[in-house]
Write an enzyme that holds these catalytic residues in place. Structure first.
Site, PDB file in Angstrom:
ATOM      1  N   HIS A  31       0.829  -1.214   0.000  1.00  0.00           N
ATOM      2  CA  HIS A  31       0.000   0.000   0.000  1.00  0.00           C
ATOM      3  C   HIS A  31       0.865   1.268   0.000  1.00  0.00           C
ATOM      4  O   HIS A  31       0.398   2.335  -0.380  1.00  0.00           O
ATOM      5  CB  HIS A  31      -0.917  -0.013   1.225  1.00  0.00           C
ATOM      6  CG  HIS A  31      -2.247   0.648   1.017  1.00  0.00           C
ATOM      7  ND1 HIS A  31      -2.925   0.655  -0.183  1.00  0.00           N
ATOM      8  CD2 HIS A  31      -3.045   1.319   1.891  1.00  0.00           C
ATOM      9  CE1 HIS A  31      -4.073   1.301  -0.044  1.00  0.00           C
ATOM     10  NE2 HIS A  31      -4.163   1.722   1.203  1.00  0.00           N
ATOM     11  N   TYR A  78      -2.505   9.907   6.382  1.00  0.00           N
ATOM     12  CA  TYR A  78      -2.995   8.560   6.107  1.00  0.00           C
ATOM     13  C   TYR A  78      -3.700   8.582   4.756  1.00  0.00           C
ATOM     14  O   TYR A  78      -4.246   9.590   4.319  1.00  0.00           O
ATOM     15  CB  TYR A  78      -3.886   7.979   7.218  1.00  0.00           C
ATOM     16  CG  TYR A  78      -3.082   7.619   8.442  1.00  0.00           C
ATOM     17  CD1 TYR A  78      -2.467   6.375   8.538  1.00  0.00           C
ATOM     18  CD2 TYR A  78      -2.903   8.539   9.465  1.00  0.00           C
ATOM     19  CE1 TYR A  78      -1.694   6.047   9.642  1.00  0.00           C
ATOM     20  CE2 TYR A  78      -2.128   8.219  10.577  1.00  0.00           C
ATOM     21  CZ  TYR A  78      -1.526   6.975  10.647  1.00  0.00           C
ATOM     22  OH  TYR A  78      -0.749   6.655  11.735  1.00  0.00           O
ATOM     23  N   ASN A 126      -9.401   4.091  -1.549  1.00  0.00           N
ATOM     24  CA  ASN A 126      -9.788   5.211  -0.687  1.00  0.00           C
ATOM     25  C   ASN A 126      -8.871   6.421  -0.825  1.00  0.00           C
ATOM     26  O   ASN A 126      -9.308   7.560  -0.667  1.00  0.00           O
ATOM     27  CB  ASN A 126      -9.860   4.760   0.772  1.00  0.00           C
ATOM     28  CG  ASN A 126     -11.045   3.843   1.004  1.00  0.00           C
ATOM     29  OD1 ASN A 126     -12.079   3.964   0.367  1.00  0.00           O
ATOM     30  ND2 ASN A 126     -10.881   2.890   1.910  1.00  0.00           N
TER      31      ASN A 126
END
Length: 194
Positions: A31, A78, A126
């Site tokens: 990720h 994040y 996301n």
């Protein structure tokens, strides 16, 4: 207030945004491959050490003598809130959307595959959804970095895949990072269309 840049003028030619999550827990995971590729580009271009700015780590300079002016941003918000970093950076830099280049992991591509495009779907990512909100549109340039998909659609298994350690060897991961950096560099240098 005096404007520093004239109409249509910007302090850089490109904003490169690497997607990832801050902290050691995520450092060597699929990720975070966007962060890793951004690191590689900053190294290649010999950019100054990144500083805290725009809710992220930020550096800028030229790709080389007489080369394009670039800014590189590692959002520290994040992944799911990356738009809260990239949006203000783009605004401050007065850049058109087609001058924002995002580096991100892509589970819908097999490990090792790298593709580029402008705009397109968000495929449940996301980080990309947050960028669409923060940038006002999904029509930014993308380097999609294939990390592969597990043999399941279970969200917990998919999450464990992208947030876990790489299954591939360090040399294979290094090769992927280098291919993705080369694809990004060709776009920034005007050698390839997204």
């Amino acid at each position: 207030m005096r404007r520093l840049f004239g109409a249509g003028s910007a302090p850089v030619d490109w904003l490169v945004v690497g997607l990832g999550n801050p902290g050691e827990r995520y450092a060597r995971t699929p990720h975070n491959v966007g962060f890793t590729v951004a690191d590689e580009l900053a190294r290649r271009w010999e950019l100054p050490r990144a500083k805290q700015k725009y809710a992220g780590l930020f550096t800028d300079g030229r790709t080389g003598p007489g080369g394009p002016r670039v800014a590189v941003l590692w959002p520290q918000t994040y992944m799911n809130d990356a738009g809260n970093s990239a949006g203000p950076a783009r605004g401050a830099l007065h850049l058109e959307l087609d001058r924002v280049l995002v580096l991100h992991d892509e589970i819908d591509l097999p490990f090792g595959e790298v593709r580029t495009r402008t705009g397109g779907g968000l495929a449940g990512h996301n980080g990309l959804k947050s960028l669409r909100r923060g940038l006002g549109s999904p029509d930014f340039v993308r380097v999609r970095i294939g990390v592969g998909r597990p043999d399941s659609t279970d969200p917990d298994i998919v999450s464990a895949h992208v947030l876990g350690r790489w299954k591939e060897t360090p040399d294979e991961v290094r090769g992927l990072v280098e291919r993705a950096a080369e694809a990004a560099e060709r776009i920034v240098l005007g050698e390839a269309a997204p």
